[in-house]
Design an enzyme around this catalytic site. Structure first.
Site, PDB file in Angstrom:
ATOM      1  N   GLU A  47      30.303  36.434  40.568  1.00 17.48           N
ATOM      2  CA  GLU A  47      30.535  37.296  39.171  1.00 17.48           C
ATOM      3  C   GLU A  47      30.752  36.501  38.099  1.00 17.48           C
ATOM      4  O   GLU A  47      31.817  35.408  38.284  1.00 17.48           O
ATOM      5  CB  GLU A  47      31.298  38.505  39.655  1.00 17.48           C
ATOM      6  N   ASN A 110      27.359  43.198  32.453  1.00 15.78           N
ATOM      7  CA  ASN A 110      28.104  42.021  33.502  1.00 15.78           C
ATOM      8  C   ASN A 110      26.923  42.118  34.518  1.00 15.78           C
ATOM      9  O   ASN A 110      26.671  42.992  35.208  1.00 15.78           O
ATOM     10  CB  ASN A 110      29.147  42.810  34.151  1.00 15.78           C
ATOM     11  N   LYS A 127      26.010  45.564  36.361  1.00 10.65           N
ATOM     12  CA  LYS A 127      27.204  46.062  37.126  1.00 10.65           C
ATOM     13  C   LYS A 127      27.198  47.620  36.676  1.00 10.65           C
ATOM     14  O   LYS A 127      27.501  47.852  35.387  1.00 10.65           O
ATOM     15  CB  LYS A 127      28.290  45.208  36.763  1.00 10.65           C
ATOM     16  N   GLU A 146      37.096  45.242  31.355  1.00  9.36           N
ATOM     17  CA  GLU A 146      35.727  45.421  31.618  1.00  9.36           C
ATOM     18  C   GLU A 146      35.003  46.589  30.966  1.00  9.36           C
ATOM     19  O   GLU A 146      33.898  46.670  30.307  1.00  9.36           O
ATOM     20  CB  GLU A 146      35.331  45.331  33.186  1.00  9.36           C
ATOM     21  N   CYS A 172      30.981  42.799  42.261  1.00  6.70           N
ATOM     22  CA  CYS A 172      32.477  42.842  42.350  1.00  6.70           C
ATOM     23  C   CYS A 172      32.849  44.312  42.785  1.00  6.70           C
ATOM     24  O   CYS A 172      32.689  44.702  43.926  1.00  6.70           O
ATOM     25  CB  CYS A 172      33.309  42.261  41.156  1.00  6.70           C
ATOM     26  N   ASN A 197      35.259  38.493  41.001  1.00 10.70           N
ATOM     27  CA  ASN A 197      36.617  38.142  40.633  1.00 10.70           C
ATOM     28  C   ASN A 197      37.638  38.999  40.785  1.00 10.70           C
ATOM     29  O   ASN A 197      37.831  40.154  40.275  1.00 10.70           O
ATOM     30  CB  ASN A 197      36.579  37.927  38.985  1.00 10.70           C
TER      31      ASN A 197
HETATM   32  N1  CDT Z   1      35.714  42.134  38.679  1.00  9.65           N
HETATM   33  C1  CDT Z   1      36.117  43.049  39.436  1.00  9.65           C
HETATM   34  O1  CDT Z   1      35.380  44.228  39.362  1.00  9.65           O
HETATM   35  N2  CDT Z   1      37.280  43.335  39.842  1.00  9.65           N
HETATM   36  C2  CDT Z   1      37.885  44.124  40.632  1.00  9.65           C
HETATM   37  C3  CDT Z   1      39.245  44.455  40.244  1.00  9.65           C
HETATM   38  C4  CDT Z   1      39.923  45.668  40.308  1.00  9.65           C
HETATM   39  S1  CDT Z   1      41.534  45.897  39.731  1.00  9.65           S
HETATM   40  C5  CDT Z   1      41.108  46.504  38.445  1.00  9.65           C
HETATM   41  C6  CDT Z   1      37.588  44.477  41.971  1.00  9.65           C
HETATM   42  O2  CDT Z   1      37.048  45.598  42.385  1.00  9.65           O
HETATM   43  O3  CDT Z   1      37.753  43.490  42.701  1.00  9.65           O
END
Ligand code: CDT
Length: 311
Positions: A47, A110, A127, A146, A172, A197
């Site tokens: 991502e 995204n 996304k 985000e 993600c 990420n």
């Molecule tokens: N980039 C992304 O979606 N990261 C989320 C972090 C969640 S914690 C706010 C994930 O689900 O991995």
């Protein structure tokens, strides 16, 4: 036509805030070259693979925010990636921040694209499950904005014919929601690609930190098994601008088993020969949707957004 696709999960180590697009693209091309030596025809990048994970910072200057977004894909700076892939006859999944002009207004998404071996974009996904928060929360050691910088995706979860099979994408946080994978499962998906990420630390839930890697594999493996599909999960990993991101990039078979994995937190490939027919026995037996699903009992899933506890 062969139903074997040799795939590389192309994990990236950290990308610094001041790393330029050409520098990052060079790293991606380097991974493509390594993938070629392993006979890969499809490479899955993470991502937001062209920049640092910028939602960790609260920014108010729109020009600064937009500097992390791509207006064109390919652009002059990303064209070398497309050229190298086409020359090597390798396709790729690439996550990036997309700035689009749509219906007369500027939109921010995204996004991930799937590019075929001829260098053509064959599918795009924006996304849908955007995690985190929209307002500055200065008490946090880092932000997860985000919901501030992106709009919810508007393309659903398309499944397209490519690489000899039915291919789907998500991004993600989408991977944690079974609805994501089931919508693609209902289109017969045979390979789901997902870049991520994921900070090790989620400030509102510090008790979960020790489980970050476990939860990552838990959802990827469940998605594969419950939908009889390959799942390729690819991290941007390591300490990025002071924030620890999990690694653990994996290739998961339709059995739910991990068949290849990365072992570092840097730029690294995990490679597997993926037989797309391996999902058939799951789709025809335990997860034969047509025979065994009971959608007349699933209405609440789309009617309700959150849990309602009857008193
Ligand atoms: N980039 C992304 O979606 N990261 C989320 C972090 C969640 S914690 C706010 C994930 O689900 O991995």
């Amino acid at each position: 036509m062969s139903r074997i696709v040799t795939v590389a999960a192309a994990q990236l180590g950290p990308i610094a805030r001041d790393e330029s697009r050409p520098q990052v693209v060079e790293r991606l091309i380097n991974l493509l070259r390594q993938a070629k030596t392993h006979g890969c025809e499809l490479v899955v990048f993470p991502e937001l693979a062209l920049t640092t994970f910028f939602p960790r910072w609260f920014m108010q200057d729109q020009a600064e925010i937009d500097s992390f977004f791509e207006r064109d894909m390919p652009s002059a700076e990303t064209q070398p990636l497309f050229d190298a892939a086409r020359e090597m006859r390798i396709g790729f999944y690439l996550g990036y921040a997309e700035l689009a002009e749509q219906d007369g207004r500027i939109r921010h998404f995204n996004t991930a694209i799937l590019v075929d071996k001829a260098g053509q974009v064959v599918s795009k996904y924006r996304k849908i499950h955007l995690p985190g928060h929209a307002e500055h929360e200065p008490q946090r050691p880092f932000q997860h904005l985000e919901k501030r910088y992106f709009e919810t995706g508007d393309l659903g979860w398309p499944v397209v014919r490519a690489f000899g099979g039915l291919m789907g994408m998500c991004i993600c946080n989408d991977r944690r929601w079974p609805e994501t994978h089931r919508v693609m499962g209902l289109q017969g998906v045979e390979m789901i690609m997902v870049g991520y990420n994921t900070p090790v630390h989620n400030p509102p839930a510090p008790d979960h930190d020790r489980l970050s890697d476990f939860h990552n594999h838990l959802v990827l493996q469940a998605a594969a098994y419950q939908n009889g599909t390959w799942v390729i999960g690819v991290a941007k990993a390591g300490k990025e601008e002071g924030c620890d991101l999990i690694g653990g990039s994996v290739i998961v078979a339709p059995s739910g088993e991990i068949v290849a994995r990365c072992s570092t937190l840097g730029d690294e490939l995990a490679v597997a020969r993926c037989d797309l027919d391996m999902g058939v026995s799951y789709k025809n037996t335990i997860f034969n949707f047509a025979a065994h699903r009971e959608p007349q009992h699933y209405g609440m899933i789309v009617e309700r957004k959150g849990a309602v506890i009857e008193s």
